[in-house]
Structure formats: structure tokens, C-alpha cells
Design a protein around this motif. Structure first.
Motif, short mmCIF file in Angstrom:
data_model
loop_
_atom_site.label_atom_id
_atom_site.label_comp_id
_atom_site.label_asym_id
_atom_site.label_seq_id
_atom_site.Cartn_x
_atom_site.Cartn_y
_atom_site.Cartn_z
N CYS A 1 -0.25 71.52 -89.45
CA CYS A 1 -0.30 71.80 -88.02
C CYS A 1 0.84 72.71 -87.63
CB CYS A 1 -0.22 70.50 -87.25
SG CYS A 1 0.10 70.74 -85.51
N PRO B 1 0.21 66.28 -88.35
CA PRO B 1 -0.94 66.45 -89.24
C PRO B 1 -0.67 67.61 -90.19
CG PRO B 1 -1.54 66.87 -86.93
CD PRO B 1 -0.06 66.74 -86.99
N GLU C 1 1.59 65.72 -82.52
CA GLU C 1 0.36 66.41 -82.17
C GLU C 1 -0.55 65.46 -81.39
OE1 GLU C 1 -3.57 67.73 -82.24
OE2 GLU C 1 -2.92 66.02 -83.43
N CYS D 1 -3.56 77.84 -80.89
CA CYS D 1 -3.60 76.83 -81.93
C CYS D 1 -5.04 76.65 -82.32
CB CYS D 1 -3.00 75.56 -81.37
SG CYS D 1 -3.72 74.11 -82.02
N ARG D 2 -5.25 76.01 -83.43
CA ARG D 2 -6.59 75.96 -83.98
C ARG D 2 -7.63 75.31 -83.08
NH1 ARG D 2 -5.71 74.33 -90.04
NH2 ARG D 2 -3.60 74.18 -89.28
N PHE D 3 -7.17 74.46 -82.20
CA PHE D 3 -8.10 73.75 -81.37
C PHE D 3 -9.12 74.68 -80.73
CE2 PHE D 3 -7.70 69.30 -80.75
CZ PHE D 3 -8.76 69.02 -79.91
N TYR E 1 -11.92 75.58 -83.12
CA TYR E 1 -12.71 74.50 -83.67
C TYR E 1 -14.20 74.66 -83.46
CZ TYR E 1 -9.15 71.04 -84.85
OH TYR E 1 -8.16 70.34 -85.43
N CYS F 1 -6.78 71.23 -90.29
CA CYS F 1 -5.96 70.08 -89.98
C CYS F 1 -6.79 68.81 -89.80
CB CYS F 1 -5.11 70.35 -88.74
SG CYS F 1 -6.01 71.17 -87.44
S1 SF4 Z 1 -3.49 69.49 -85.51
FE1 SF4 Z 1 -2.07 71.12 -84.96
S2 SF4 Z 1 -2.99 72.97 -85.76
FE2 SF4 Z 1 -4.59 71.41 -85.66
S3 SF4 Z 1 -5.52 71.68 -83.69
FE3 SF4 Z 1 -3.96 70.15 -83.43
S4 SF4 Z 1 -2.14 71.27 -82.76
FE4 SF4 Z 1 -3.58 72.74 -83.63
#
Ligand code: SF4
Ligand code: SF4
Lengths: 358, 319
Positions: A301, A298, A210, A72-74, A77, A42
Motif C-alpha cells: 500500500c 496492507p 489504511e 491511490c489504487r482505490f 479498482y 493490495c
Molecule cells: S490498500 Fe493502500 S494502495 Fe490499496 S487501495 Fe488502499 S490505500 Fe490504496
């Protein structure tokens, strides 16, 4: 990330730790970031990656990073960023803060210690530095918020926007936390004295979506500033200081009660990311009879896609029109503006003919 | 009472249990057919554009069942293992369905937090609520279903000379419509398939533990762990990752795997509703050829020139 850089810098200044200030995000940041990132990740990841690389180029050797542990991906990361940077043979110290119970308080302390041990100043001064940084963050958020809201009412157009840009430029130049605080206080006053026209009934829009993309103007193509230009008032709940508060209160489950309650009807179980906030805010905005909401999504997301699917139901229940704007590195400015303008047109014609509202 | 079970998402993993359980409770079952073009098209129409293919397919299955049953069984997976999460889409799935499809019948959507027997039994009692209140019967049904699920195993383990490991979500690996019957295609080329199920749980955990931070996605852990175990123990000659276009988990996991594999043949196939079969076949053939050449030894010095052009369309500079 939006106005966070100012507070973070004040913190480093207070602690007398050398720092590298990231440049304002620009197209170049994103291009570099996207090049070294997985294609489908994202947008926030790509921009941050770009930030990091720029800072490394300018001599940074440690990256402070906040990771949260949500579905979630955070949360993932940091892992990937470290691997990519290592692969590029950058020798970087990565300090990750996250709030997961898995890691344990000891580890968090150790990591915190890693930052603090570089600071030559006494504990009392460390604490005061932290306090000042938080204060700066709070004031920045307050200023932004007031300006975006006031923009619709100002008697002479453009005043709020000018003040916003001015304070940011001055903060960017400033050398110490104290100076930053003074600047901020000055601008709070300045903003308060902007003349308003009470007879105006501007269109009011809630900005939802987001968290990273709504906070970082570059990633949402400066939507709030654009709305100011149209004389539209906008409101956004998600700010960095909101995030700090939310994270701190989370273990007690006292965080954002109002929004949670509002969202509960539509989303009885947690999903992760800030889906709940997005849905709850939309509902509240509808209840407050705001004119509309703009969701920033995004590309790819996951939590926001869920939110997007639920928003039509809220739209039906509360009569709140919602525009979803999808942003990624190829979002074109022109198409973006057309859609926002069309949305605003629709909102104002709706006002004139309330019976056609649905 | 007629209970509908959509044949989508994690269905391959739980259908034995679900069928046995509801049948023993006395419900009549109706299961949507294997995914087909019509189901897919319906799903694409109903679901948000940005969602991943499996979610769209699932919408299609639910739509098919809508007027054919009195209740729908859609498990709400919140997590599968302690302190780990599952993809956010799963947690919000039911809300999406309710918002996107009008006139759904009652949904049996009790959340599932864990696959531990006791916890799952509690879930079973709640799930059975609208069907029977006879506790004995629920207990018996649960035991039977648990037993049957325990005796089944999933996954492919073809005995071929050349083997490809197929990694990815169960709903991509086992849905033959979605993956265009990749197994048959490869088998025809004389290549067998092994799936992540061949790797023991402890091996998966061991590989995943090497990551800096324990992954909190169960899926991510499983795929990464399985892929690396297969690679390290030379259980296959190449690897294909069946990923869903715009899947957040896949975008991270494929990258994490790629970084570890070196010049081991690895290809990511992205599936979405626009994936064309012709291009897909070409890529499979090219990959198969490459494996065969590698096996024959022609490739020995080729890899010196750097990345394989097929499996890494975009490699990291400095790699
Ligand atoms: S953009 Fe969406 S999928 Fe990416 S980290 Fe943020 S909340 Fe998560
Ligand atoms: S894990 Fe990926 S493919 Fe599966 S539902 Fe989530 S986003 Fe879709």
C-alpha cells in the motif's frame, strides 16, 4: 467491509430491493479473491473480489461499489474488477459511485437513479430508508468505539467483547431496518451499564493505517478484539461514518481539520489514500500521551508506506512508540500475535520506567 | 552555490531542462553517478523495506549527494496533467527522504502541478529564489532550458527485424543498472527495442479513452495507451513490461494490458533488489527464442493449446 454490510442491507430492505448479504469474510473469501486477482494488488482488492464472487455465486446480478478518485489504487479498482469479472463471463451490472469531478454530477445522478429505479417505494420512503441506514451505521460505529475503549476498564473481563459479538450476530439475523435500530439501541444501553473499574489504568493504543484494513476485522486479523482480550483500550478514528462525513465535506475542505492540522507539519502536501490521517492521528495520539500506536499496512500500500517512513520522526518528536503490522494473504496468525505481545510488553515496561522511555 | 541533482526516478525526463536552467542561473552542478551497486545498497539500507526499488535507488542517490552539495534539487511532482495524478510515492517522496536521511542540505522542492509553460515558469521563479533574484536572468534561463528540453526526445527505436516493445516506468526502462542493460542483452540476441515514446500522444489518449473510466494516473494512461497502440499497429513482435516489485500502478496496469493482448507475446519482468541476473537472462533468452520460433512459423498451431507458458505464468481461468 466491517460493519457496513448492516447499514447497506438496511438500505436495501428499506428500498425493497432484493439483495444478497455477503458472508462474513473468511479465509475462503480471501483465497478465492486472491486467486482471481493480480498477484501484487493490495489486500482490500483481493478480499472485495472474493466478496463479489461469493455474492455472484449466490445470485447477485448487480454490484454496488464505491470508488474514490485519489492518487491511490482505490480509484482504479472498479476498472480492473469489471474487466476480470467480464473475462470470467459473469454478466454483472456494476454501479460505481465515485466523487471525482471528472464524471460530473449528471452521471452520478444517473447512476443513483439506476439504483433507485429498482425500488418500488415512494420517494419519501426512500429518503427515510437512507436516513435509517445512516443512523444504523452511526450507531454501529459508536458501539464499536465505546466497546474497544471500555475494554481496558471493565471490572469483569470479557463483557465488552461478548456484547459486541452478540449485537453483530443479532443484526445479522434481523429482518428490517426498524428491528436493527432497536437492537442497536438496546446494546448501546447494555454497554453503558457494563461495570467499570476506575482504578484501572489500561494501556491505550491508537489504531491507525489504511482505511479498509483497519475497518474490516478479518483483514487485520481481528486486532481490536485481540487487544480487548489483553485488557488494552484501543481507539480508532477511521470508521465508515467518518468516511461518509469526510467525503461529504471534502469539496468544502472542512474535513477532519484537526488531523489535517496535526499532519501538516510532517506532510505539507496531499499524498492520497489515508496517509495524512495516519500521520496526523499518530501525532495526536502522541500529544494525548497514549501509550502507543499500531499501524496496519496492507502489503504494497503506497500511501501507508510513506506514512511508515514518516512515523519514526513523529516517534522521536512525541515519544510515541509505533508498531507497524503488515498484512497480506499469507500473514500468519502466530507471528502476528508474537509481535503484538512483544509490543504490549514493551509498552507496560516503559510505563514502569518512564525515564527509559526513549 | 553547488546544486546536487540525483540521477534517479524521472531524471531521464527532466535532466536537460534542470541542468540548463540551474547552470544559466549561475549555479554549479553536481550530479550523482549512474546507479551502481553501492548506491543501491545505501538506498536499501535507508529506505523503508516495503517501498519499491526506484524509491530505494533514489534514496541512494540522495545519500551520495548529501555531503557534496549546498542544495538538492528534487522536484516534487504532484501531477503532470490536469485532473490526473501521479503515484502517491512521488508526492510523499521529500518527506520520506527527510525522515530517512539525516542532515540533508536545503532541498529545492517546490511542487510541480503541470508542465504548461506558464505554470512551469511560475514554478521556476520560486525554485530560483535562493539562487538569484534577478528576474531577467531567471526568465532567460527558463527560456533557454525550455527550448533545450523541447528539442530532445527520449526513447529507443531500434531498426531490427525482430522488435520488442519495452513498456514501463522511465526509471526502469532507462536505468541500465536497474534493468541490467536489457537493451544490450536483447540487441545481442538480434532483437531491437522500441519504447512507448514512439507512440504519439493522441494515440495514447485514444487507447486510454476506451477504458471505462478515464485513468487518473498519468503513468497508467501512458503505459496502457502506448502498449495497446504498439500492439494494434503491429509495431513490435512482443512486449516486455519492466515493472517494479510492489508498485501499485504496475500491478494494475500489467493486468489491464494482459487482458487486452490475447496471445500476443507478453512478459512481465519484476525488478527489485533481489532480482538475480542469471534468472533474468534465462527468461529473456526464452522469450527471445519464442519470438524467433513464432516468426519462423513453428508456433502457428502451438498457440491453439492456450497460454504461452513463458509470458503468462498465471492466466485467468476462463480466459
Ligand atoms: S490498500 Fe493502500 S494502495 Fe490499496 S487501495 Fe488502499 S490505500 Fe490504496
Ligand atoms: S509508480 Fe510504482 S515504481 Fe514508481 S514510485 Fe510509484 S510505486 Fe514506485
Amino acid at each position: 467491509m466491517g460493519n457496513v454490510a448492516f447499514a447497506a442491507r438496511a438500505l436495501c430492505q428499506g428500498l425493497e430491493i432484493p439483495y444478497v448479504m455477503p458472508e462474513k469474510n473468511n479465509k475462503g473469501t480471501l483465497v478465492t479473491g486472491a486467486y482471481y486477482s493480480p498477484e501484487e494488488i493490495c489486500l482490500p482488492f483481493k478480499i472485495m473480489m472474493g466478496n463479489f464472487l461469493e455474492c455472484i455465486e449466490r445470485g447477485a446480478d448487480t454490484i454496488l461499489f464505491v470508488g474514490s478518485c485519489g492518487p491511490c489504487r482505490f480509484g482504479e479498482y472498479s476498472e480492473l474488477m469489471m474487466k476480470i469479472l467480464r473475462k470470467m463471463e459473469h454478466d454483472i451490472d456494476f454501479i460505481v459511485f465515485d466523487m471525482s469531478p471528472e464524471i460530473g454530477i449528471g452521471e452520478i445522478r444517473r447512476r443513483l437513479g439506476k439504483v433507485l429505479e429498482r425500488s418500488p417505494v415512494s420517494l419519501a420512503r426512500k429518503l427515510s430508508a437512507v436516513k435509517k441506514a445512516m443512523k444504523i451505521q452511526y450507531l454501529c460505529d459508536r458501539l464499536d468505539r465505546a466497546a474497544y475503549l471500555k475494554a481496558g476498564y471493565e471490572a469483569r473481563k470479557g463483557g465488552c467483547k461478548r456484547l459486541l459479538n452478540e449485537y453483530k450476530a443479532r443484526l445479522y439475523e434481523c429482518q428490517s431496518p426498524e428491528e436493527a435500530l432497536n437492537i442497536l439501541k438496546l446494546y448501546v444501553k447494555k454497554l453503558a451499564s457494563i461495570e467499570i473499574d476506575k482504578s484501572k489504568k489500561p494501556i491505550k493504543i491508537a489504531i491507525i493505517g489504511e482505511i479498509y484494513t483497519v475497518i474490516e476485522p478479518f483483514s487485520n486479523l481481528n486486532i481490536e478484539e485481540k487487544l480487548m482480550d489483553y485488557g488494552v483500550s484501543s481507539e480508532r478514528m477511521l470508521t465508515p461514518s467518518w468516511w461518509v462525513k469526510d467525503t461529504a465535506l471534502k469539496p468544502l475542505k472542512l474535513n477532519s481539520l484537526r488531523v489535517s492540522r496535526a499532519a501538516a507539519k510532517y506532510l505539507p502536501y496531499p499524498v492520497g489514500g489515508h496517509c495524512k490521517e495516519c500521520v496526523g492521528e499518530a501525532y495526536l495520539a502522541g500529544k494525548k500521551a497514549m501509550d502507543g500506536a499500531i499501524q496496519i499496512l496492507p502489503m504494497g500500500c503506497m500511501p501507508e508506506i510513506i506514512a511508515k517512513s514518516i512515523l519514526p520522526t513523529i516517534q522521536k518528536d512525541t515519544n510515541l512508540p509505533v508498531l507497524t503490522l503488515i498484512v497480506d494473504e499469507v500473514t500468519g496468525e502466530a507471528g502476528f500475535i508474537t509481535r503484538v505481545e512483544a509490543f504490549l510488553d514493551m509498552l507496560s515496561s516503559r510505563r514502569k520506567k518512564p525515564d527509559m522511555a526513549s | 552555490m553547488k546544486i546536487g541533482i540525483p540521477r534517479g526516478l524521472l531524471y531521464p525526463k527532466y535532466h536537460i531542462f534542470a541542468k540548463a536552467f540551474f547552470k544559466a542561473l549561475g549555479a554549479e552542478l553536481i550530479i550523482s553517478p549512474a546507479t551502481n551497486k553501492k548506491i543501491l545498497d545505501e538506498g536499501v539500507k535507508l529506505c523503508a523495506d516495503e517501498a519499491c526499488l526506484p524509491m530505494k535507488v533514489f534514496h541512494g542517490h540522495v545519500a551520495w549527494l548529501r555531503d557534496r552539495c549546498d542544495a538538492l534539487f528534487i522536484p516534487r511532482f504532484m501531477s503532470i496533467e490536469k485532473n490526473e495524478h501521479i503515484c502517491p510515492m512521488f508526492c510523499g517522496l521529500i518527506e520520506m527522504l527527510k525522515s530517512n536521511i539525516n542532515g540533508l542540505p536545503r532541498v529545492i522542492d517546490e511542487p510541480i502541478y503541470s508542465f504548461h509553460r506558464d505554470k512551469l515558469f511560475k514554478w521556476a521563479r520560486r525554485a530560483a529564489a535562493g539562487i538569484t533574484s534577478d528576474r531577467q536572468r531567471i526568465k532567460a534561463a527558463f527560456d533557454r532550458a525550455w527550448d533545450m528540453q523541447g528539442r530532445t526526445s527520449l526513447g529507443y527505436r531500434d531498426e531490427y527485424d525482430l522488435k520488442i516493445a519495452l513498456i514501463g516506468h522511465a526509471y526502469n526502462v532507462f536505468d541500465e543498472f536497474v534493468n541490467m542493460d536489457i537493451r544490450k542483452k536483447l540487441n545481442k540476441m538480434g532483437i531491437g527495442i522500441v519504447t512507448g515514446e514512439c507512440v504519439g500522444k493522441s494515440d495514447i489518449e485514444a487507447q486510454a479513452a476506451k477504458l471505462f473510466k478515464k485513468p487518473f494516473w498519468t503513468f497508467a494512461k501512458e503505459y496502457y495507451g502506448a502498449a495497446l497502440s504498439i500492439f494494434k499497429n503491429s509495431m513490435a513482435d512482443g512486449m516486455i513490461y519492466l515493472s517494479s516489485f510492489s508498485c501499485g500502478i504496475d500491478s494494475v496496469v500489467t493486468e489491464l494490458i494482459k487482458i487486452e493482448l490475447g496471445d500476443f507475446p507478453f512478459m512481465v519482468l519484476k525488478l527489485d533488489e533481489h532480482t538475480g541476473e542469471a534468472g533474468y537472462n534465462t527468461r529473456l533468452e526464452a522469450f527471445a527464442d519464442m519470438l524467433k520460433r513464432r516468426r519462423a512459423g513453428f508456433d502457428n498451431n502451438l498457440s491453439q493449446y492456450g497460454q504461452c507458458g513463458i509470458c503468462r505464468t498465471r492466466s485467468l481461468p476462463g480466459a
